[in-house]
Design an enzyme around this catalytic site. Structure first.
Site, short mmCIF file in Angstrom:
data_model
loop_
_atom_site.label_atom_id
_atom_site.label_comp_id
_atom_site.label_asym_id
_atom_site.label_seq_id
_atom_site.Cartn_x
_atom_site.Cartn_y
_atom_site.Cartn_z
CG ASP A 165 -96.72 -33.90 -39.80
OD1 ASP A 165 -97.93 -34.01 -40.09
OD2 ASP A 165 -96.05 -34.86 -39.37
N GLY A 172 -108.28 -25.24 -54.17
CA GLY A 172 -109.67 -24.94 -54.49
C GLY A 172 -110.46 -24.48 -53.28
CB CYS A 218 -112.68 -37.80 -51.35
SG CYS A 218 -110.95 -38.27 -51.29
#
Length: 587
Positions: free
Chosen positions: A408, A362, A482
């Site tokens: 990574d 997104g 988040c």
């Protein structure tokens, strides 16, 4: 016989109506050209109506005075004479008041003798102002009706004002009584009472409210001999029971929020956030997309003034993820909070940008849309399975400037460096998206938070090392999570300020809560206040944290071990381009 004879002769006599009718006269444009007797008749009729009305009013006044005994003796006679004079002064004549034929004939004779007398004040028996009042509708007679209506409205308004004033006074008196009345002391329940009421959630919720009320004014409302930690312990157990959190999470939230705000956060976390979509500006405009979806039965609105591409969907008659517009790449399902880091990053055309944790794509596709498919965008994610979603969204949305890779992130500086901007949406505990993943309430502990914080510190240092401090347009890093915990947000940013030559700059987001500079015993750099926090109970979006850093030197601070040099992004891109060309030639 006469009629029969006329019929036989084919002649028709004049009827009764025909005999009464007058000869037609031309219509007069001016009042002076109109027949005098018609003008006088119209004026006379109005005058008579006005006189009769005034007469009746005066008679009623006189009757009232006689009844009350005000008029009597010689004084009464004088007053009667005055009243009669008043009536005659108003222009009352015998002919006008009677309304008979004599008055009408007299008017006709006067009109014939003196045409100009139509507009004179003597013949009319009124003043010029009275005549004008009769001619035009703005007379006192018509105003009286409007006055009566206005008076009725005013009476209602005054009545409402009185009721409002009374209610306000009652409310004020009640508030004063409440303020002056001594507040009752809340007694903590015993362990047995708590166990008995554990199955009654309504009682538990009521106890939560009462304990919070006591803690807000603890010195006055506490029970003698009770300490604050005892009230906190009862509140903690009730919150765990009512909302279903583990003890660790409740403790963290109690340390993070004031008590009143804590309840708002817990309630907001129980409600799902609204579905939001982002317009793909590479293929369409938000206005055109909204019209197309509304035509399909989708109820939507712009997400807010802060976004020009976001739409919030309230309900839909069709699956929002299976419309022709979705399959054609005109929009993507994306949370409102996940648009904020890309907006803070603000990439420019032709820049070299790295999305270190790109899945599910997104933010990557939003970056490509802002760059207008120019420059180079590297989308990296350590999980190869999640990269499938990134590749699918890139193809569907028409992105052509992106390279997808799987490394990574902690070791990415050894792969390539020299980026103008880097976006790091770091993996976190997810304490800001409890409405999406309720398992966070119970499966998190101190070790999980420490593990996430350590990983985030390694990733942010690697992201800073990928930046080029000498970039003319960039050198910026946007760090986001988040999570709402300080250990994963301000603590990590403060660590980066100590370990690299970077500084915190404004995010460019006009809303949100400032980051913490003090948290319990911790003290962070004052510039950490430029970071932004977003909560579900204040912004109606998932809990999120956004920080923007600028690198001002490629050198490491003294005492920090240097990493092995990595290939520059320009050389890596050139080598990847040469390899793709060689493969095409071989084919």
């Amino acid at each position: 016989m006469g009629r029969t004879l006329k019929k036989e002769l084919g002649q028709r006599g004049t009827g009764r109506k025909s005999r009464k009718q007058e000869e037609p006269q031309p219509i007069a444009n001016d009042a002076s050209e109109r027949p005098l007797h018609r003008v006088k008749k119209s004026l006379g009729g109005k005058i008579r109506q006005r006189i009769a009305k005034r007469k009746s009013g005066l008679k009623e006044v006189l009757k009232k005075k006689k009844k009350t005994g005000v008029i009597g003796g010689s004084d009464g006679g004088e007053s009667n004479e005055d009243d009669q004079d008043t009536i005659s002064h108003e222009g009352v004549t015998a002919g006008d008041s009677n309304g008979g034929d004599d008055g009408q004939d007299k008017d006709d004779e006067d009109a014939k003798s003196t045409p100009a007398a139509i507009f004179s004040t003597e013949d009319a028996g009124l003043s010029t102002d009275s005549e004008m009042a009769d001619e035009f509708p703005s007379s006192n007679d018509e105003d009286s009706d409007s006055d009566s209506v206005e008076l009725a409205v005013e009476k209602k308004s005054k009545k409402l004002d009185k009721l409002k004033a009374r209610d306000e006074k009652l409310a004020e008196d009640e508030m004063k009584e409440t303020a002056s009345a001594p507040e009752t002391i809340y007694e903590l329940p015993t362990a047995e009472q708590v166990a008995e009421a554990s199955h009654d959630l309504q009682t538990v919720h009521q106890r939560i409210q009462e304990v919070i009320h006591v803690l807000a004014n603890f010195t006055k409302l506490r029970q003698p001999g009770r300490q604050r930690k005892e009230y906190i312990s009862v509140l903690q157990k009730d919150l765990m029971l009512y909302y279903g959190y583990c003890e660790f999470m409740v403790t963290k939230l109690l340390e993070l929020f004031p008590l009143t705000e804590l309840l708002e956060f817990l309630e907001a976390s129980e409600v799902h956030r609204p579905v939001t979509i982002r317009t793909n500006t590479l293929k369409t405009r938000r206005r055109d997309l909204a019209q197309a979806l509304i035509a399909r039965g989708v109820n939507l609105d712009p997400i807010g003034k802060w976004s020009k591409v976001g739409l919030v969907v309230y309900d839909s008659q069709v699956p929002i993820g299976a419309t022709p517009e979705y399959l054609g790449g005109h929009y993507i399902l994306q949370g409102a909070s996940s648009m904020l880091p890309v907006m803070a990053m603000a990439p420019q055309d032709g820049e070299r940008v790295l999305d270190m944790s790109a899945a599910p794509g997104g933010k990557t596709t939003y970056l490509a849309a802002l760059m207008k498919n120019t420059g180079v965008l590297v989308a990296n994610d350590v999980n190869k399975d999640r990269l499938k979603a990134v590749v699918g969204n890139i193809h569907r949305l028409g992105v052509r400037n992106t390279i997808v890779c799987s490394y990574d992130g902690r070791k990415f500086p050894s792969v390539m460096t020299g980026f103008d901007r880097v976006l790091l949406d770091a993996p976190c505990s997810g304490t800001g998206v409890i409405s999406k993943d309720p398992s966070v309430k119970t499966n998190k502990n101190e070790k999980d938070i420490q593990r996430c914080s350590h990983l985030q510190k390694e990733l942010i240092l690697a992201a800073i090392d990928c930046l080029d401090a000498t970039s003319r347009t960039g050198g910026y890093l946007v760090y986001s999570t988040c999570s709402i915990l300080v250990e994963e947000n301000e603590w990590v940013v403060d660590y980066a300020l100590k370990m690299r030559h970077v500084k915190v700059v404004p995010t460019g987001l006009e809303f949100g809560v400032e980051g913490f500079t003090k948290y319990r015993e911790k003290r962070f750099h004052p510039s950490v206040s430029l970071t932004r926090r977003f909560y579900p109970h204040t912004n109606n979006m998932d809990g999120f944290f956004v920080a923007k850093l600028k690198k001002f030197s490629n050198k490491l601070p003294a005492g920090i071990a240097e990493e092995p040099p990595a290939a520059n992004v320009n050389e890596s891109v050139r080598q990847s381009g040469e390899s793709s060309e060689s493969e095409e030639n071989m084919e």
